[in-house]
Motif scaffolding. Structure first.
Motif, PDB file in Angstrom:
ATOM      1  N   VAL A 185       0.849  -1.190   0.000  1.00  0.00           N
ATOM      2  CA  VAL A 185       0.000   0.000   0.000  1.00  0.00           C
ATOM      3  C   VAL A 185       0.881   1.235   0.000  1.00  0.00           C
ATOM      4  N   GLU A 186       0.821   1.980  -1.102  1.00  0.00           N
ATOM      5  CA  GLU A 186       1.602   3.209  -1.227  1.00  0.00           C
ATOM      6  C   GLU A 186       0.820   4.394  -0.664  1.00  0.00           C
ATOM      7  N   SER A 187       1.559   5.368  -0.173  1.00  0.00           N
ATOM      8  CA  SER A 187       0.964   6.620   0.289  1.00  0.00           C
ATOM      9  C   SER A 187       1.990   7.733   0.142  1.00  0.00           C
ATOM     10  N   GLY A 188       1.501   8.973   0.239  1.00  0.00           N
ATOM     11  CA  GLY A 188       2.404  10.112   0.230  1.00  0.00           C
ATOM     12  C   GLY A 188       2.452  10.890  -1.060  1.00  0.00           C
ATOM     13  N   GLY A 189       1.756  10.423  -2.087  1.00  0.00           N
ATOM     14  CA  GLY A 189       1.741  11.162  -3.338  1.00  0.00           C
ATOM     15  C   GLY A 189       0.918  12.431  -3.230  1.00  0.00           C
TER      16      GLY A 189
END
Length: 118
Positions: A5-9
């Motif tokens: 799970v990516e985040s921070g964009g």
């Protein structure tokens, strides 16, 4: 079930910074080489940065000196610190866990959008 799970964009002005995070579950994280890839519209997905299980790093020439990849095995998380962002860094950024070297799986996150624009 494996999840990345990516985040921070987000949206940032040229010259700005963002820090992407990728939280992994369902894998023995410490064994996996981890990478960040990106894909801009009309382009192929390309490697941005990679960190092996022993900490060995490699970067695309276009981001050397501006981006830093790191990992926290205690948190099952890999990070991408992006500084001095340029318009050409605009893309969807994907997290990858590639355990092929160990005969394990190759897994991808769903991606996070990074837009660099004034």
């Amino acid at each position: 079930q494996v999840q990345l799970v990516e985040s921070g964009g987000g949206l940032v002005q040229p010259g700005g910074s963002l820090r992407l995070s990728c939280a992994a579950s369902g894998i023995d994280f410490k064994l996996y080489p981890m990478g960040w890839y990106r894909q801009a519209p009309g382009n192929q997905r390309e490697l941005v940065a990679r960190i092996n299980s022993n900490g060995r790093l490699n970067y695309a020439d276009s981001v050397k000196g501006r981006f830093t990849i790191s990992r926290d095995n205690a948190k099952n998380t890999v990070y991408l610190q992006m500084n001095s962002l340029k318009a050409e860094d605009t893309a969807v950024y994907y997290c990858n866990a590639n355990g092929d070297v160990w005969g394990l799986g190759d897994y991808w996150g769903l991606g996070t959008q990074v837009t660099v624009s004034s």
